[in-house]
Design a protein around this motif. Sequence first.
Motif, mmCIF file in Angstrom:
data_model
loop_
_atom_site.group_PDB
_atom_site.id
_atom_site.type_symbol
_atom_site.label_atom_id
_atom_site.label_comp_id
_atom_site.label_asym_id
_atom_site.label_seq_id
_atom_site.Cartn_x
_atom_site.Cartn_y
_atom_site.Cartn_z
ATOM 1 N N UNK A 33 0.640 -1.194 0.275
ATOM 2 C CA UNK A 33 -0.179 0.091 0.101
ATOM 3 C C UNK A 33 0.538 1.385 -0.533
ATOM 4 N N UNK A 34 2.258 1.208 0.942
ATOM 5 C CA UNK A 34 2.430 2.692 0.936
ATOM 6 C C UNK A 34 3.759 2.749 -0.601
ATOM 7 N N UNK A 40 1.954 6.434 -6.846
ATOM 8 C CA UNK A 40 1.129 7.419 -7.638
ATOM 9 C C UNK A 40 1.760 9.021 -7.355
ATOM 10 N N UNK A 41 2.267 9.228 -6.324
ATOM 11 C CA UNK A 41 2.580 10.428 -5.834
ATOM 12 C C UNK A 41 3.849 10.387 -6.744
ATOM 13 N N UNK A 42 4.647 9.533 -7.561
ATOM 14 C CA UNK A 42 5.495 10.051 -8.206
ATOM 15 C C UNK A 42 5.038 10.729 -9.685
ATOM 16 N N UNK A 45 3.109 13.899 -9.577
ATOM 17 C CA UNK A 45 4.472 14.930 -9.157
ATOM 18 C C UNK A 45 4.702 15.578 -10.438
ATOM 19 N N UNK A 46 5.306 14.414 -11.610
ATOM 20 C CA UNK A 46 5.734 14.324 -12.705
ATOM 21 C C UNK A 46 5.295 15.106 -13.660
ATOM 22 N N UNK A 47 3.352 15.469 -13.079
ATOM 23 C CA UNK A 47 2.837 16.207 -14.163
ATOM 24 C C UNK A 47 2.079 17.388 -14.061
ATOM 25 N N UNK A 165 11.840 9.020 -11.389
ATOM 26 C CA UNK A 165 13.186 8.788 -10.538
ATOM 27 C C UNK A 165 13.537 9.318 -9.270
ATOM 28 N N UNK A 166 12.908 11.167 -8.896
ATOM 29 C CA UNK A 166 13.895 12.024 -7.781
ATOM 30 C C UNK A 166 12.940 11.303 -7.010
ATOM 31 N N UNK A 167 11.309 11.481 -7.344
ATOM 32 C CA UNK A 167 10.237 11.293 -5.689
ATOM 33 C C UNK A 167 9.905 9.940 -5.663
ATOM 34 N N UNK A 168 10.939 9.222 -6.648
ATOM 35 C CA UNK A 168 11.401 7.213 -5.713
ATOM 36 C C UNK A 168 12.259 7.237 -4.919
#
Length: 178
Positions: A33-34, A40-42, A45-47, A165-168
């Motif tokens: 889930x995390x 989802x956030x990655x 945030x990229x768009x 990649x940055x968000x991950x």
Amino acid sequence: MILRHTRLIPAILLLTALLCSCSASPAPSLSPEERTQLYRSAIERARDQETNEALPVLSDPEDERADLLLSLLGVTPEDLESFAVAVSPMNIKAYGIALILPADGRDEAVRDGLDSFVETQKNNFEFYLADQYAIAEDARVETLVDGTCLLVLCEDADGVLDAIRSTLEEGGIPAGLS
């Protein structure tokens, strides 16, 4: 002379132990889930906001659109441990972003499905819309160090890929290639 060098051995061992303990520890283990929320956030945030509204991210296998979008990507819910995808279901825009952690033993099936999606997009637009064909030609399908399969098929694929990649990495998933 030998006695003097043998006295250095404990110091060298202590220094080595200290350096090893200071090295980067493995990324924290994320629950499915995390991981899904991070995926989802990655993508979001990229768009930009307009794209997020027009092509929402799907990350729930129970969502009524899941079967359609996952089948477009050539994967099934059984292939996935965690995922987030945003795909244009209409054949007027070459667009697809996916982050998928394959279920055990399903790595090849997921990678093959994503590669097949890219080939289908290329075939769909080759003689139809030259700008969309160029986007499909520039698609990226990669497997990250942790096993996550990443698809980026959109305008500015390199920029979107870097942002994902940055968000991950911020979320604890190593985003280097396997």
